[in-house]
Design an enzyme around this catalytic site. Structure first.
Site, PDB file in Angstrom:
ATOM      1  N   ARG A  27     -24.981  15.338   6.795  1.00 13.31           N
ATOM      2  CA  ARG A  27     -25.260  13.894   6.104  1.00 13.31           C
ATOM      3  C   ARG A  27     -25.795  14.101   5.226  1.00 13.31           C
ATOM      4  O   ARG A  27     -26.125  13.009   4.985  1.00 13.31           O
ATOM      5  CB  ARG A  27     -25.008  13.016   6.914  1.00 13.31           C
ATOM      6  CG  ARG A  27     -24.257  13.078   8.183  1.00 13.31           C
ATOM      7  CD  ARG A  27     -24.002  12.432   9.358  1.00 13.31           C
ATOM      8  NE  ARG A  27     -24.715  11.320   9.099  1.00 13.31           N
ATOM      9  CZ  ARG A  27     -23.799   9.466   8.723  1.00 13.31           C
ATOM     10  NH1 ARG A  27     -23.171  10.014   8.383  1.00 13.31           N
ATOM     11  NH2 ARG A  27     -24.978   8.696   8.735  1.00 13.31           N
ATOM     12  N   LYS A  33     -24.532  12.185   2.732  1.00 15.84           N
ATOM     13  CA  LYS A  33     -22.179  12.654   2.815  1.00 15.84           C
ATOM     14  C   LYS A  33     -22.313  10.699   3.488  1.00 15.84           C
ATOM     15  O   LYS A  33     -21.394  10.265   1.864  1.00 15.84           O
ATOM     16  CB  LYS A  33     -22.217  13.359   4.395  1.00 15.84           C
ATOM     17  CG  LYS A  33     -20.839  13.472   4.003  1.00 15.84           C
ATOM     18  CD  LYS A  33     -20.254  14.150   2.958  1.00 15.84           C
ATOM     19  CE  LYS A  33     -18.148  13.899   2.862  1.00 15.84           C
ATOM     20  NZ  LYS A  33     -17.631  14.256   1.722  1.00 15.84           N
ATOM     21  N   GLU A  49     -24.015  15.901  -9.450  1.00 17.16           N
ATOM     22  CA  GLU A  49     -24.541  15.986  -7.967  1.00 17.16           C
ATOM     23  C   GLU A  49     -24.626  17.441  -7.549  1.00 17.16           C
ATOM     24  O   GLU A  49     -26.206  17.073  -6.621  1.00 17.16           O
ATOM     25  CB  GLU A  49     -22.819  15.412  -7.510  1.00 17.16           C
ATOM     26  CG  GLU A  49     -23.647  14.882  -5.657  1.00 17.16           C
ATOM     27  CD  GLU A  49     -21.923  14.678  -5.887  1.00 17.16           C
ATOM     28  OE1 GLU A  49     -21.381  15.039  -5.987  1.00 17.16           O
ATOM     29  OE2 GLU A  49     -21.997  14.200  -3.697  1.00 17.16           O
ATOM     30  N   CYS A  53     -29.483   8.464   7.963  1.00 16.00           N
ATOM     31  CA  CYS A  53     -29.970   8.638   9.161  1.00 16.00           C
ATOM     32  C   CYS A  53     -28.222   9.507   9.999  1.00 16.00           C
ATOM     33  O   CYS A  53     -27.312   8.653   9.885  1.00 16.00           O
ATOM     34  CB  CYS A  53     -30.665   7.609   9.396  1.00 16.00           C
ATOM     35  SG  CYS A  53     -31.982   7.246   8.257  1.00 16.00           S
ATOM     36  N   TRP A  80     -33.343  10.329   6.980  1.00 21.54           N
ATOM     37  CA  TRP A  80     -33.301  10.173   5.533  1.00 21.54           C
ATOM     38  C   TRP A  80     -34.005   9.333   5.187  1.00 21.54           C
ATOM     39  O   TRP A  80     -33.415   8.125   5.381  1.00 21.54           O
ATOM     40  CB  TRP A  80     -31.718   9.924   5.378  1.00 21.54           C
ATOM     41  CG  TRP A  80     -31.541  10.393   3.568  1.00 21.54           C
ATOM     42  CD1 TRP A  80     -30.986  11.346   3.070  1.00 21.54           C
ATOM     43  CD2 TRP A  80     -31.379   9.203   2.997  1.00 21.54           C
ATOM     44  NE1 TRP A  80     -31.119  11.380   1.484  1.00 21.54           N
ATOM     45  CE2 TRP A  80     -30.579  10.271   1.644  1.00 21.54           C
ATOM     46  CE3 TRP A  80     -31.287   7.112   2.826  1.00 21.54           C
ATOM     47  CZ2 TRP A  80     -30.699   9.497   0.316  1.00 21.54           C
ATOM     48  CZ3 TRP A  80     -31.401   6.726   1.739  1.00 21.54           C
ATOM     49  CH2 TRP A  80     -31.095   7.706   0.453  1.00 21.54           C
ATOM     50  N   ASN A 110     -31.514   3.239  12.387  1.00 18.05           N
ATOM     51  CA  ASN A 110     -30.697   3.171  11.526  1.00 18.05           C
ATOM     52  C   ASN A 110     -30.573   2.490  10.118  1.00 18.05           C
ATOM     53  O   ASN A 110     -29.819   1.039  11.416  1.00 18.05           O
ATOM     54  CB  ASN A 110     -29.009   4.190  11.288  1.00 18.05           C
ATOM     55  CG  ASN A 110     -28.461   5.353  11.804  1.00 18.05           C
ATOM     56  OD1 ASN A 110     -30.396   6.233  12.188  1.00 18.05           O
ATOM     57  ND2 ASN A 110     -27.705   5.632  11.908  1.00 18.05           N
ATOM     58  N   GLY A 111     -30.471   1.983   9.412  1.00 17.38           N
ATOM     59  CA  GLY A 111     -30.483   0.531   8.520  1.00 17.38           C
ATOM     60  C   GLY A 111     -31.496   0.739   8.138  1.00 17.38           C
ATOM     61  O   GLY A 111     -32.759   1.689   7.613  1.00 17.38           O
ATOM     62  N   GLU A 119     -14.984  12.086 -12.810  1.00 17.10           N
ATOM     63  CA  GLU A 119     -15.281  12.522 -10.719  1.00 17.10           C
ATOM     64  C   GLU A 119     -15.671  14.094 -11.804  1.00 17.10           C
ATOM     65  O   GLU A 119     -16.520  14.922 -11.013  1.00 17.10           O
ATOM     66  CB  GLU A 119     -13.751  13.273 -10.802  1.00 17.10           C
ATOM     67  CG  GLU A 119     -14.067  13.614  -9.147  1.00 17.10           C
ATOM     68  CD  GLU A 119     -14.879  13.044  -8.464  1.00 17.10           C
ATOM     69  OE1 GLU A 119     -15.726  11.902  -8.528  1.00 17.10           O
ATOM     70  OE2 GLU A 119     -14.812  13.316  -7.202  1.00 17.10           O
ATOM     71  N   HIS A 172     -19.021   6.793 -31.417  1.00 14.20           N
ATOM     72  CA  HIS A 172     -19.524   5.571 -31.432  1.00 14.20           C
ATOM     73  C   HIS A 172     -21.003   5.735 -30.853  1.00 14.20           C
ATOM     74  O   HIS A 172     -21.232   4.707 -30.557  1.00 14.20           O
ATOM     75  CB  HIS A 172     -18.444   4.521 -30.753  1.00 14.20           C
ATOM     76  CG  HIS A 172     -16.770   4.360 -30.921  1.00 14.20           C
ATOM     77  ND1 HIS A 172     -17.830   3.944 -32.235  1.00 14.20           N
ATOM     78  CD2 HIS A 172     -15.757   4.332 -30.996  1.00 14.20           C
ATOM     79  CE1 HIS A 172     -16.272   3.332 -33.051  1.00 14.20           C
ATOM     80  NE2 HIS A 172     -15.317   4.561 -32.099  1.00 14.20           N
ATOM     81  N   LYS A 226     -19.194  15.187 -10.847  1.00 13.31           N
ATOM     82  CA  LYS A 226     -19.758  16.529  -9.442  1.00 13.31           C
ATOM     83  C   LYS A 226     -20.439  17.458  -9.940  1.00 13.31           C
ATOM     84  O   LYS A 226     -21.406  18.293  -9.629  1.00 13.31           O
ATOM     85  CB  LYS A 226     -17.787  17.679  -9.292  1.00 13.31           C
ATOM     86  CG  LYS A 226     -17.266  17.334  -8.402  1.00 13.31           C
ATOM     87  CD  LYS A 226     -17.401  16.786  -6.981  1.00 13.31           C
ATOM     88  CE  LYS A 226     -17.680  16.024  -6.093  1.00 13.31           C
ATOM     89  NZ  LYS A 226     -17.169  14.696  -6.560  1.00 13.31           N
TER      90      LYS A 226
END
Ligand code: M6R
Length: 590
Positions: free
Chosen positions: A27, A585, A470, A2, A70, A94-95, A463, A486, A467
């Protein structure tokens, strides 16, 4: 996530708010809205989908608020989009209001009707019910009933040129320019608009009124605050061709050079005591920053011989961790606004630890909270997938490792004097891109992949896999090559892609063994190494030669082909790497 903007302007504010909302699009969001005060009271336009849906005849009025949502409570829809209105009031939030269900039930039993499924709507109802003519007091009273986190900006039809704002646990910033006063949740929203900014602290309120912004505590007492010029790292970013992610990968050499220059000018004396004497070091972060923090653990333990405990910030904060005043806590966050990382840092601070932040944003909440902040100079990172910020986080954390070693044993690691080679090495890593494009074309229809590594390469593998998940929406797992047999090997069948990062001479044979085991089960194998022998003699079906650097510094560049690979896979599969589904973001809620 948001985003909030608000503006009291000398002229119509709709366009200003609209432009600021477009600056928040990177974002991640699913609906947007604007409310403006005018002779009709409050005019609201809000829509599911893109900010561009708010185009249309601008409302007249010089005072307004806007929001990108969001979804957390309630699906993306017009009704759930902000602003929410009740009587004379409009609110953006927001929150997360953690006690919203109880508040909502109580309000419903008192006859209130709700028009959305959001937690946010309870706030505007509470404000409206608390109002007896004093706008500020009504907001304070409503906030007093909330549990959880909030940043709010509120309009009241009785106060035609005023916005009342409050912050608790979610960022909120006041901004000023010659012709308008602003509120926003993220400084980039005000790029090119505000010249000066001032972040609110938790528990603070501010009123944006006729020509002034006044910070207040809940009793209405004025709080002295200092406005600062908008920092260069918050300057507007734009992309003329391609995507932000491609642009940001291309910026890695420059970002590393700028970050190194800034580190060389940083005075570490204020944190020298903590670096020298900390009995233990803790590091916490999320996502990509967590992978960087894990790499820091490896580097600092091996160089400074000090125990480093690394945690996902979301776990650290609920563990009752064994951290105290003799410890150093390193919080890593590109945005400096990630809720879990901030809470972990607050907890560490409350337990008496020395808090050191590594962030890309000098004016972030994390930098403000920390005892010492290392600010990298990656420049604005707009793509949701972190790329250049990861390379710069690693550089900062390696530099920090060198400082810790120096303060403890008066010696720098042998690679310290070679850091200057990084920008050129990063540039050379771009030489892999044509091959990586070929690899992406071959693998674009795969449904899963494994990324393997040993030692520091495990972090790079993790990493790279993050990526791919995502932005290309392909299941990928990155982990220790020795673990393959294993359990995971059971999943390998004909053609299954297994990629190994192998940059350690000592561990190369072991990593290649793991690749051979996968190949024997039919895997399509790929190796990334700076060693030509590994490319030609290993069993890999596909090899990519990395630039030569001191081994310890390899993680800073060996990840670059993997960042590019994910980007290519995403584009070839027809997705937008800058706006991956479901992701934001900076994750400012828990
Ligand atoms: O702003 P931060 O570094 O605190 O963000 C942490 C994560 O949310 C972030 O790294 C996320 O994992 C990235 N989108 C990964 O590319």
């Amino acid at each position: 996530m948001c985003g909030i903007v608000g503006c009291v302007s000398a002229e119509n504010c709709y366009e200003k708010i609209f432009t600021a909302l477009t600056r928040l699009e990177y974002r991640g969001y699913d609906s947007a809205g604007i409310a403006v005060l005018n002779a009709d009271g409050v005019s609201v336009r809000k829509k599911k989908g893109y900010v561009s849906n708010l185009k249309g005849k601008p409302f007249a009025g010089d005072t307004g608020i806007g929001h990108t949502r969001w979804a957390t409570h309630g699906k993306p829809s017009d009704a759930n989009a902000h602003p929410h209105v009740c009587g004379k009031f409009a609110l953006v939030h927001n929150g997360i209001v953690e006690n919203y269900a109880a508040l909502r039930a109580a309000l419903v039993s008192e006859g209130e009707t709700f028009f959305s499924e959001t937690d946010s709507e309870v706030i505007v109802k509470l404000i409206s019910r608390a109002y007896t003519g004093d706008f500020f007091s009504a907001v304070v009273q409503a906030c007093g009933q909330l549990k959880g986190s909030y940043a709010i900006a509120v309009l009241c039809a009785d106060y035609p040129r005023e916005i009342v704002c409050a912050r608790q646990g979610s960022p909120l910033i006041a901004g000023a320019s010659r012709d308008a006063l602003y509120v926003c949740s993220d400084v980039p929203a005000l790029c090119g608009a505000a010249e000066y900014i001032c972040p609110a602290c938790d528990g603070e309120f501010f009123r944006i009124g006729e020509g002034e912004i006044c910070f207040l505590d809940k009793a209405g007492r004025q709080i002295e605050k200092t406005f600062v010029r908008v920092a260069p790292e918050n300057r507007a970013a734009s992309v003329s061709a391609g995507t932000f992610m491609e642009k940001e990968i291309a910026e890695i050499p420059r970002a590393l050079a700028d970050t190194l220059e800034s580190l060389q000018k940083t005075d570490f004396a204020p944190c020298a005591r903590a670096l020298r004497q900390a009995e233990r070091i803790f590091a916490a972060a999320c996502g990509t920053a967590l992978n960087a923090a894990q790499a820091f653990k490896d580097a600092a333990e091996s160089e400074a011989r000090c125990p480093v405990f690394c945690f996902a910030a979301s776990e650290f904060r609920y563990r009752d961790p064994l951290i105290g005043e003799k410890d150093l806590f390193v919080a890593v966050s590109q945005s400096g606004e990630t809720a879990d990382t901030l809470e972990a840092a607050r907890l560490a601070k409350a337990r008496g630890a020395y808090v050191l932040a590594v962030t890309n944003i000098a004016q972030s909440s994390l930098a403000a909270l920390a005892d010492f902040a290392i600010v990298m100079r990656a420049g604005p990172e707009i793509a949701v997938a972190a790329t250049k910020s990861y390379n710069c986080q690693l550089l900062c954390l390696y530099y920090l490792t060198a400082q810790i070693k120096f303060y403890r044993v008066q010696e720098f690691p042998d690679w310290f004097c070679r850091l200057g080679e990084l920008p050129a090495a990063a540039e050379s890593a771009f030489g892999c891109f044509p091959q990586i494009s070929v690899l992406a074309a071959k693998l674009k229809n795969e449904r899963a992949m494994f990324y393997l590594g040993r030692g520091a390469d495990v972090r790079t593998a993790a990493e790279g896999a993050l990526k791919l998940r995502e932005i290309a929406y392909i299941f990928a797992e990155g982990y220790a090559a020795g673990e393959l047999k294993h359990g995971t090997l059971a999943l390998v069948e004909d053609g299954f892609p297994v990629l190994a990062v192998s940059t350690s001479e000592k561990l190369a044979a072991k990593t290649e063994n793991a690749l051979a085991e996968a190949k024997a089960r039919g895997a399509f194998t790929v190796i990334l190494s700076q060693n030509e022998r590994a490319i030609s003699e290993s069993c890999a079906d596909f090899g990519c030669l990395l630039p030569a650097l001191p081994e310890k510094l390899m993680p800073l560049v060996s990840v670059i082909p993997l960042q590019y690979f994910a980007c290519r896979m995403c584009l070839l599969r027809g997705f937008d790497p800058d706006k991956p589904r479901n992701l934001a973001k900076s994750v400012t809620v828990e």
